[in-house]
Design a protein around this motif. Structure first.
Motif, PDB file in Angstrom:
ATOM      1  N   ALA A 168     -18.765   5.528  -2.734  1.00 22.13           N
ATOM      2  CA  ALA A 168     -18.318   4.135  -2.578  1.00 22.13           C
ATOM      3  C   ALA A 168     -17.339   4.062  -1.408  1.00 22.13           C
ATOM      4  CB  ALA A 168     -17.642   3.659  -3.866  1.00 22.13           C
ATOM      5  N   LEU A 169     -17.558   3.108  -0.506  1.00 26.85           N
ATOM      6  CA  LEU A 169     -16.682   2.935   0.655  1.00 26.85           C
ATOM      7  C   LEU A 169     -16.323   1.460   0.789  1.00 26.85           C
ATOM      8  CD1 LEU A 169     -18.801   5.318   2.870  1.00 26.85           C
ATOM      9  CD2 LEU A 169     -16.386   5.733   2.315  1.00 26.85           C
ATOM     10  N   VAL A 170     -15.046   1.178   0.919  1.00 26.24           N
ATOM     11  CA  VAL A 170     -14.604  -0.217   0.951  1.00 26.24           C
ATOM     12  C   VAL A 170     -14.821  -0.838   2.331  1.00 26.24           C
ATOM     13  CG1 VAL A 170     -12.183   0.315   1.539  1.00 26.24           C
ATOM     14  CG2 VAL A 170     -12.717  -1.777   0.230  1.00 26.24           C
TER      15      VAL A 170
ATOM     16  N   VAL B 237      -6.695   1.018   5.294  1.00 24.97           N
ATOM     17  CA  VAL B 237      -6.272   1.813   4.127  1.00 24.97           C
ATOM     18  C   VAL B 237      -4.880   2.427   4.341  1.00 24.97           C
ATOM     19  CG1 VAL B 237      -6.770   3.908   2.761  1.00 24.97           C
ATOM     20  CG2 VAL B 237      -8.563   2.197   3.112  1.00 24.97           C
ATOM     21  N   PRO B 238      -4.595   2.985   5.542  1.00 27.48           N
ATOM     22  CA  PRO B 238      -3.237   3.497   5.756  1.00 27.48           C
ATOM     23  C   PRO B 238      -2.152   2.420   5.633  1.00 27.48           C
ATOM     24  CG  PRO B 238      -4.724   4.397   7.400  1.00 27.48           C
ATOM     25  CD  PRO B 238      -5.492   3.353   6.651  1.00 27.48           C
TER      26      PRO B 238
ATOM     27  N   GLY C 290       1.845  -0.413  -0.383  1.00 25.84           N
ATOM     28  CA  GLY C 290       1.638  -0.317  -1.818  1.00 25.84           C
ATOM     29  C   GLY C 290       0.447  -1.101  -2.342  1.00 25.84           C
ATOM     30  N   LEU C 291      -0.160  -1.918  -1.488  1.00 26.87           N
ATOM     31  CA  LEU C 291      -1.288  -2.733  -1.941  1.00 26.87           C
ATOM     32  C   LEU C 291      -2.494  -1.871  -2.338  1.00 26.87           C
ATOM     33  CD1 LEU C 291      -1.655  -5.807  -2.283  1.00 26.87           C
ATOM     34  CD2 LEU C 291      -2.971  -5.787  -0.154  1.00 26.87           C
TER      35      LEU C 291
ATOM     36  N   GLU D 159      -3.430  -1.907  -6.116  1.00 27.34           N
ATOM     37  CA  GLU D 159      -4.256  -3.003  -6.625  1.00 27.34           C
ATOM     38  C   GLU D 159      -5.661  -2.974  -5.995  1.00 27.34           C
ATOM     39  OE1 GLU D 159      -2.353  -6.825  -6.422  1.00 27.34           O
ATOM     40  OE2 GLU D 159      -4.259  -7.855  -6.782  1.00 27.34           O
ATOM     41  N   LEU D 160      -5.698  -2.764  -4.676  1.00 28.25           N
ATOM     42  CA  LEU D 160      -6.996  -2.676  -3.994  1.00 28.25           C
ATOM     43  C   LEU D 160      -7.814  -1.516  -4.553  1.00 28.25           C
ATOM     44  CD1 LEU D 160      -8.904  -3.604  -1.689  1.00 28.25           C
ATOM     45  CD2 LEU D 160      -7.652  -2.053  -0.157  1.00 28.25           C
ATOM     46  N   GLY D 161      -7.164  -0.375  -4.739  1.00 25.15           N
ATOM     47  CA  GLY D 161      -7.841   0.817  -5.245  1.00 25.15           C
ATOM     48  C   GLY D 161      -8.393   0.602  -6.648  1.00 25.15           C
TER      49      GLY D 161
END
Ligand code: C2E
Ligand code: MG
Ligand code: MG
Ligand code: MG
Length: 278
Positions: free
Chosen positions: A58-60, A76-77, A83-84, A87-89
């Protein structure tokens, strides 16, 4: 101290611009998450030479309304910094598990065995992470043996909570994949302390695998080590038939890369690269 800080900042316009840029991107990510601008695509991991899709990674993706598609290597970095990513993860994990549960239910034996989800250092460092994974599995109805988490050497080389989290995940029945293997900090030593089921051999060792010498030697050593240690090896970034054949001769049976498929919304599980070539 405040003055010194201001003086420092005035002489570091590049740094200031960068942090403003990150802050802006971070704020846009927050909005984008609520607006449904993120999606997940899946790249086949192929059992070679049979051609069956054994697993998917899976790749966002972020479809930004003005910037276009923003690369995860870029955002992503930033999400890790602000810290988002937590939630995104969690959203990525839930989306991938739900999709996988659907494929398992709809496709039966032609469904992939596993979905592999990238997890960042910041997620692993949270003591509640394994529990949140268990909750997501329960909520989506996906059995834990159909999930793997991909972590990098860098995320786990300091030990601590990240490694504790990996043990907890393994106890749940989730598999651990070490991503980009061979490019991080401590490489081989890590295999003694971190529970690892799947070794993802970095693209850099695949690139020149058809040439004699250093690169093919490392690819060969890594398949031997993973076999000795009872781990499964996956070769990443396979772009040509020649690379696939060379890796196969070295003993690799799981290959991933553009040669087989780019990451897509809905892989064609009935067809495979070798089936197409035949
Ligand atoms: P990764 O986990 O090592 O993922 C593999 C990357 O290599 C993906 O880039 C994939 O599209 C690309 N790739 C696959 N096959 C080939 C090939 O044959 N040739 C070439 N040149 N590239 C290939 P992508 O999707 O842009 O992701 C980049 C990185 O961003 C990932 O590297 C991972 O570190 C991070 N990332 C992506 N999705 C997520 C996510 O959902 N969560 C987290 N935490 N990180 C993610
Ligand atoms: Mg990965
Ligand atoms: Mg990788
Ligand atoms: Mg990579």
């Amino acid at each position: 101290a405040k003055r010194a800080g201001q003086a420092y900042r005035r002489w570091e316009p590049a740094l200031d611009e960068q942090s403003t840029g990150h802050a802006k991107l971070g704020a846009e990510m927050r909005i984008g998450l609520d607006a449904g601008q993120f999606r997940v695509v899946y790249q086949p991991i192929v059992a070679f030479p049979e051609g069956r899709i054994a697993a998917v990674e899976a790749l966002v993706r972020w479809e930004h309304p003005h910037r276009g598609t923003v690369s995860p290597a870029h955002f992503v970095p930033v999400a890790e910094q602000n810290g988002l990513i937590v939630e995104l993860g969690a959203w990525i994990l839930r989306t991938a598990c739900r999709q996988m549960a659907r494929w398992r239910a709809e496709l039966g034996v032609s469904a992939p065995d596993k979905v592999s989800v990238n997890v960042s250092a910041r997620q692993l460092a949270r003591p509640g992470f394994a529990t949140s994974v268990a909750d997501i599995l329960a909520e989506t109805g996906l059995a834990p043996n159909h999930l793997a988490v991909e972590v990098t050497e860098t995320a786990v080389f300091e030990g601590g909570q990240a490694v504790t989290t990996l043990h907890e995940l393994r106890k749940l029945g989730v598999q651990i994949a070490l991503d980009d293997f061979g490019t991080g900090h401590s490489a081989l030593g890590l295999l003694q302390t971190v529970p690892v089921d799947i070794l993802k051999v970095d693209k850099s060792f695949v690139d020149n695998v058809t040439e004699a010498g250093r690169h093919s030697a490392i690819a060969e050593a890594l398949i031997q080590i993973s076999t000795e240690l009872g781990m499964t090896a996956v070769a990443e970034g396979v772009e040509t038939a020649e690379q696939a054949d060379a890796l196969s001769r070295l003993g690799y049976t799981l290959l991933q890369g553009y040669y087989f498929s780019r990451p897509v919304a809905e892989p064609d599980f009935g067809r495979s690269r070798t089936a197409i070539a035949a």
